[in-house]
Motif scaffolding. Structure first.
Motif, PDB file in Angstrom:
ATOM      1  N   ASP A 139       4.181   1.175 -10.106  1.00 47.22           N
ATOM      2  CA  ASP A 139       4.044   2.710  -8.892  1.00 47.22           C
ATOM      3  C   ASP A 139       2.181   2.996  -7.807  1.00 47.22           C
ATOM      4  OD1 ASP A 139       3.877   5.169  -7.927  1.00 47.22           O
ATOM      5  OD2 ASP A 139       4.694   6.001  -9.316  1.00 47.22           O
ATOM      6  N   VAL A 140       2.384   2.805  -6.328  1.00 51.70           N
ATOM      7  CA  VAL A 140       1.526   3.018  -6.150  1.00 51.70           C
ATOM      8  C   VAL A 140       0.158   3.998  -6.731  1.00 51.70           C
ATOM      9  CG1 VAL A 140       2.321   1.351  -4.097  1.00 51.70           C
ATOM     10  CG2 VAL A 140       2.376   3.786  -4.217  1.00 51.70           C
ATOM     11  N   GLN A 141       0.753   4.669  -7.256  1.00 51.12           N
ATOM     12  CA  GLN A 141       0.211   5.864  -7.543  1.00 51.12           C
ATOM     13  C   GLN A 141      -1.084   5.382  -8.859  1.00 51.12           C
ATOM     14  OE1 GLN A 141       2.337   9.249  -8.229  1.00 51.12           O
ATOM     15  NE2 GLN A 141       2.847  10.338  -6.501  1.00 51.12           N
ATOM     16  N   GLY A 142      -0.880   4.376  -8.795  1.00 44.21           N
ATOM     17  CA  GLY A 142      -1.304   3.835 -10.321  1.00 44.21           C
ATOM     18  C   GLY A 142      -2.879   3.728  -9.596  1.00 44.21           C
ATOM     19  N   LEU A 143      -2.395   3.368  -7.809  1.00 43.66           N
ATOM     20  CA  LEU A 143      -3.964   3.142  -7.738  1.00 43.66           C
ATOM     21  C   LEU A 143      -5.234   4.011  -7.457  1.00 43.66           C
ATOM     22  CD1 LEU A 143      -2.650   0.932  -4.295  1.00 43.66           C
ATOM     23  CD2 LEU A 143      -3.503   0.181  -6.327  1.00 43.66           C
ATOM     24  N   ASP A 144      -4.356   5.557  -7.300  1.00 40.36           N
ATOM     25  CA  ASP A 144      -5.738   6.806  -7.762  1.00 40.36           C
ATOM     26  C   ASP A 144      -6.323   6.729  -8.413  1.00 40.36           C
ATOM     27  OD1 ASP A 144      -3.728   7.136  -5.192  1.00 40.36           O
ATOM     28  OD2 ASP A 144      -2.806   8.796  -6.396  1.00 40.36           O
ATOM     29  N   SER A 145      -6.408   5.456  -9.956  1.00 39.28           N
ATOM     30  CA  SER A 145      -6.856   6.079 -11.297  1.00 39.28           C
ATOM     31  C   SER A 145      -8.157   4.986 -10.578  1.00 39.28           C
ATOM     32  CB  SER A 145      -6.615   5.761 -11.895  1.00 39.28           C
ATOM     33  OG  SER A 145      -5.586   4.675 -12.322  1.00 39.28           O
TER      34      SER A 145
END
Ligand code: ATP
Ligand code: MG
Length: 210
Positions: A139-145
């Motif tokens: 998931d690209v949202q993982g990049l947020d962390s």
């Protein structure tokens, strides 16, 4: 005139169309002139399973990229006898004349999401632009962390999602399901003639994905 160089690192055990597609899509999107595939010598993240000899992985990478003028293969990591790290490879490209501004390090999203486990990863933004291709299941949202310094340097490239991995190809070759159309024809022939992955079950545990 500057020549933009993309580095595609990997174990390539074996190289497959997911690697080739990710490299090509990133190349086109970011106007990169050439992609250098750099097969890992002794991959630091993969000690849990027996990796195919580097010369076989190198040969398959050559076969997969032969005839593609923008693609080439480097023996840099294979010849470095100690475990190899991305930071060393980038430094070597820079020492050989590619300025950091023209250097792009390409990964799939799974690999990029584990960047905090890489040696000296916070230095990477000073050595290159990081490029990551989407990969099914991540998931690209993982990049947020990830740390801001990494995020600021990162280019995300959405590619047609190709849900294949070397792990799955080793399994398929091992249990006779075949790998046609998942790897280039010459790679398929090499796997067959060198007898690779025949007794893959014992050693084919999927391990951390870099
Ligand atoms: P394994 O299953 O053995 O880990 P792999 O298919 O992940 O193999 P690697 O050699 O580990 O292949 O990966 C090299 C690079 O290619 C990594 O940056 C990885 O994220 C990327 N990559 C591999 N397969 C794909 C794919 N299907 N789509 C996008 N990127 C990919
Ligand atoms: Mg992997």
């Amino acid at each position: 005139m500057s020549i933009k160089t993309g580095i595609m690192g990997g174990t390539f055990d074996p190289i497959h169309y997911g690697h080739l597609l990710a490299a090509e899509e990133c190349r086109r999107r970011l106007d990169i002139d050439r992609i250098v595939f750099v097969p890992a010598g002794s991959p630091p993240h993969k000690t849990e399973r027996r990796v195919t000899p580097a010369e076989d992985r190198y040969a398959m990478t050559l076969l997969a990229t032969a005839g593609v003028p923008e693609f080439s293969v480097s023996r840099m990591e294979i010849e470095r006898k100690r475990p190899t790290h991305t930071v060393d490879t980038l430094r070597e490209f820079i020492a050989r004349g590619t300025p950091p501004g023209d250097l792009f390090f390409i990964t799939g999203l799974d690999a990029l999401l584990s960047i905090e486990t890489w040696v000296d990863y916070m230095l990477l933004p000073t050595l290159c632009t990081l490029v990551t291709a989407t990969r099914p299941g991540y998931d690209v949202q993982g990049l947020d962390s990830l740390p801001e310094r990494i995020r600021d340097n990162l280019r995300l490239v959405e590619i047609p999602e190709f849900a294949i991995s070397s792990t799955e190809i080793r399994r398929r070759a091992g249990d006779g399901r075949g790998v046609r159309f998942l790897v280039p024809r010459l790679v398929e022939a090499y796997i067959e003639s060198a007898g690779l992955y025949r007794n893959v079950e014992a050693s084919n545990m999927e391990v951390s994905r870099q």
